[in-house]
Design a protein around this motif. Structure first.
Motif, short mmCIF file in Angstrom:
data_model
loop_
_atom_site.label_atom_id
_atom_site.label_comp_id
_atom_site.label_asym_id
_atom_site.label_seq_id
_atom_site.Cartn_x
_atom_site.Cartn_y
_atom_site.Cartn_z
N GLU A 25 0.85 -1.18 0.00
CA GLU A 25 0.00 0.00 0.00
C GLU A 25 0.89 1.24 0.00
O GLU A 25 1.37 1.68 1.05
N GLU A 26 1.13 1.79 -1.15
CA GLU A 26 2.07 2.91 -1.26
C GLU A 26 1.62 4.13 -0.46
O GLU A 26 2.43 4.81 0.17
N PHE A 27 0.31 4.43 -0.49
CA PHE A 27 -0.19 5.58 0.25
C PHE A 27 0.03 5.40 1.75
O PHE A 27 0.53 6.29 2.44
N LEU A 28 -0.35 4.21 2.26
CA LEU A 28 -0.18 3.96 3.69
C LEU A 28 1.29 3.97 4.09
O LEU A 28 1.66 4.47 5.15
N ALA A 29 2.14 3.39 3.22
CA ALA A 29 3.57 3.38 3.52
C ALA A 29 4.12 4.80 3.59
O ALA A 29 4.90 5.14 4.48
N ALA A 30 3.70 5.65 2.64
CA ALA A 30 4.17 7.04 2.63
C ALA A 30 3.67 7.80 3.85
O ALA A 30 4.40 8.59 4.47
N GLU A 31 2.41 7.57 4.24
CA GLU A 31 1.84 8.26 5.39
C GLU A 31 2.53 7.81 6.69
O GLU A 31 2.82 8.62 7.58
N LEU A 32 2.79 6.49 6.79
CA LEU A 32 3.48 5.98 7.96
C LEU A 32 4.87 6.59 8.07
O LEU A 32 5.31 7.02 9.15
N SER A 33 5.57 6.64 6.95
CA SER A 33 6.92 7.21 6.94
C SER A 33 6.90 8.68 7.34
O SER A 33 7.74 9.15 8.12
N ARG A 34 5.91 9.41 6.82
CA ARG A 34 5.82 10.85 7.12
C ARG A 34 5.62 11.09 8.61
O ARG A 34 6.25 11.98 9.21
N ARG A 35 4.76 10.28 9.22
CA ARG A 35 4.44 10.50 10.63
C ARG A 35 5.52 9.93 11.56
O ARG A 35 5.93 10.59 12.53
N ALA A 36 5.98 8.71 11.26
CA ALA A 36 6.89 8.04 12.18
C ALA A 36 8.31 8.62 12.12
O ALA A 36 9.01 8.63 13.13
N LEU A 37 8.70 9.09 10.94
CA LEU A 37 10.08 9.55 10.76
C LEU A 37 10.17 11.06 10.57
O LEU A 37 11.20 11.56 10.09
N GLU A 38 9.15 11.77 10.96
CA GLU A 38 9.12 13.23 10.78
C GLU A 38 10.33 13.95 11.40
O GLU A 38 10.86 14.90 10.81
N PRO A 39 10.89 13.47 12.52
CA PRO A 39 12.07 14.15 13.09
C PRO A 39 13.30 14.12 12.18
O PRO A 39 14.23 14.91 12.36
N LEU A 40 13.32 13.21 11.19
CA LEU A 40 14.48 13.13 10.30
C LEU A 40 14.36 14.07 9.09
O LEU A 40 15.31 14.17 8.30
#
Length: 401
Positions: free
Chosen positions: A308-323
């Protein structure tokens, strides 16, 4: 020799025979036919059934008609043969429909010729036939049976070809239904399977196929009969019940095709299995030229994370936002260190060995990560999200689209 030539040769031989021979043999027609029926039933297992119903009537009548036709044609150039030809073409069709093999049909023809000659020879010898007439009579019988057999085989082959095309169409329709995901009643599915001569399995696997540049024809002839095949659609595939065994004959014979094999799943999940195999074909490597197969069971986590590309992108945006404030190089280094820590929860020496860097470098990175993420590193759910997001990024860098 072609059937038409056989028929012409047979007609000429019959017409050139002495008419008195037909007169001598006519009273024996019924007994000759009965002797042939008896020996065919005794010698050919496919015909060893009681002479009752349609089977018995068709067998007895066809042999009797053949005997009468050959006798009445001797010395009679005006004898029509069209009805005889159509009769035995239909006989061949019936043989296929009733499930008997070409071997059985040919064996019955050979036995018929032998029994007829064993009966006829002493009859015409007692009637004073010369050696030349005996030889002519033998040639007539065996040429007639050869033409009869060729005509029946033609009808058999025609029907076999038509039935094969029908079965192929029905199997393709059945495969399309199974992969469509549409809800279908058990009765409908069972009826379609029976019409396609395919036994419904409890479980199945779907093989997604892709034809690469310069590929040859797919070697479908190497597959077993119970593998459903669709090579004509935009997404060619196979449906197989035992993928490892049924794909083994293709080893080294893929002709430039690639394949991804789904896990073995309940038949009702065939559509989902097809989607997974198609995704694997798009995202994962092609194997080797000899075995260009991706087995989805070996990559389930990777396929799930990238599904799920959308879910993967959203997860990355939220979980790794400090980077996000870092450069690409810094983000990659810190991301690798964070993933190593999340997966091992080890100390600097262990992580350094995994990353092949100095332990002091790891300590500095871990300190920086603590400053960036703060209390998130102590939250179990947050750590789980980071790990998934970092694994997705790692897969992306490994070449996934």
């Amino acid at each position: 020799m072609g059937r038409a030539l056989l028929e012409n040769r047979n007609a000429e031989l019959l017409a050139s025979g002495p008419r008195w021979l037909a007169v001598q043999l006519r009273p024996h027609a019924g007994r000759i036919a009965a002797a042939i029926v008896h020996e065919v039933q005794r010698s050919v297992p496919a015909y060893a059934r009681p002479l009752t119903g349609k089977f018995g009537k068709a067998l007895a009548e066809s042999i009797e008609q053949a005997v009468l036709h050959v006798i009445d044609s001797i010395g009679n150039p005006d004898m029509p043969h069209n009805d005889w030809v159509e009769l035995f073409r239909n006989r061949g069709r019936l043989e296929f429909i009733e499930g008997r093999s070409l071997d059985s049909l040919q064996a019955a023809a050979r036995i018929g010729a032998r029994v007829a000659w064993q009966y006829v020879a002493p009859v015409i010898r007692r009637a004073g036939a010369s050696p030349q007439v005996l030889a002519h009579a033998a040639e007539i019988i065996f040429a007639y049976v050869e033409a009869l057999s060729a005509t029946a085989l033609e009808g058999y082959s025609e029907t076999q070809t038509l039935a094969s095309g029908t079965i192929e169409r029905r199997r393709k329709q059945l495969l399309e239904l199974l992969l469509s995901g549409r809800r279908t009643s058990a009765a409908t599915l069972d009826g379609m399977a029976r019409g396609a001569s395919w036994a419904l399995p409890a479980e199945t696997a779907v093989v997604a196929l892709e034809r690469t540049s310069g590929a040859g024809e797919f070697p479908v002839e190497l597959l077993e009969d119970d593998v459903l095949v669709d090579l004509e659609s935009s997404e060619p595939c196979l449906l197989t019940t035992h993928p490892k065994g049924q794909l083994m004959p293709l080893t080294g014979r893929w002709n430039g095709w690639r394949a991804a094999v789904s896990p073995t799943v309940p038949l009702a999940d065939a559509a989902a299995a097809h989607r997974l195999a198609r995704r694997a074909l798009r995202r994962l490597g092609a194997g080797t030229p000899e075995a260009p197969i991706v087995w989805c069971v070996d990559h389930l986590a990777r396929l799930w994370l990238g599904g799920e590309e959308f879910l993967a992108a959203e997860l990355s945006r939220r979980a790794l936002e400090p980077l996000d404030s870092l450069s690409d190089k810094q983000r990659r280094r810190l991301g690798e260190t964070l993933l190593a820590w999340l997966e091992t929860r080890g100390g600097a020496p262990e992580i350094a060995k995994r990353l092949q860097v100095h332990p002091q470098t790891v300590r500095a990175r871990l300190h920086q990560l603590r400053e960036l993420f703060g209390g998130r590193l102590d939250d179990g759910d947050a750590r789980f999200g980071m790990r998934l997001a970092l694994r997705v990024e790692l897969l992306g860098r490994a070449g996934d689209p």
